[in-house]
Design a protein around this motif. Structure first.
Motif, short mmCIF file in Angstrom:
data_model
loop_
_atom_site.label_atom_id
_atom_site.label_comp_id
_atom_site.label_asym_id
_atom_site.label_seq_id
_atom_site.Cartn_x
_atom_site.Cartn_y
_atom_site.Cartn_z
N ASN A 20 12.00 -1.43 3.03
CA ASN A 20 12.97 -0.56 3.70
C ASN A 20 13.50 0.54 2.78
O ASN A 20 14.26 1.40 3.21
N CYS A 22 15.74 0.57 0.66
CA CYS A 22 17.19 0.60 0.57
C CYS A 22 17.63 0.50 -0.89
O CYS A 22 17.39 -0.52 -1.55
N CYS A 36 19.60 5.71 4.21
CA CYS A 36 20.21 5.24 5.46
C CYS A 36 21.61 5.80 5.68
O CYS A 36 22.17 5.67 6.75
N CYS A 58 18.55 -3.66 5.89
CA CYS A 58 18.26 -2.30 6.30
C CYS A 58 16.92 -2.23 7.02
O CYS A 58 15.99 -2.97 6.68
#
Ligand SMILES: [Zn+2]
Length: 68
Positions: A20, A22, A36, A58
């Motif tokens: 992701n 993140c 994000c 996430c």
């Protein structure tokens, strides 16, 4: 007890199982910029997150943009 929370090390997208990307999840710190924070997550994508992972992991950038 400290009340400064640390990000969960959830670096896998709960929808597709991919990375992701993140930054807080990878580093364990919240004071990092992450994609994000600027991307609008589609409601459709949010609705597909398993309840046990909602707010904990996430999405990846690809899944976050689905439907949006
Ligand atoms: Zn994904």
């Amino acid at each position: 007890m400290t009340d400064s929370p640390t990000p969960l090390p959830n670096v896998i997208c709960p929808l597709c199982g991919g990375a992701n990307e993140c930054a807080p999840a990878e580093s364990g710190r919240f004071d990092l910029e992450c994609w994000c924070r600027t991307v609008r997550i589609s409601a459709e994508a949010l609705a597909r997150i398993p309840p046990e992972l909602a707010g904990k992991a996430c999405l990846c950038p690809r899944c976050a943009a689905v439907g949006g």
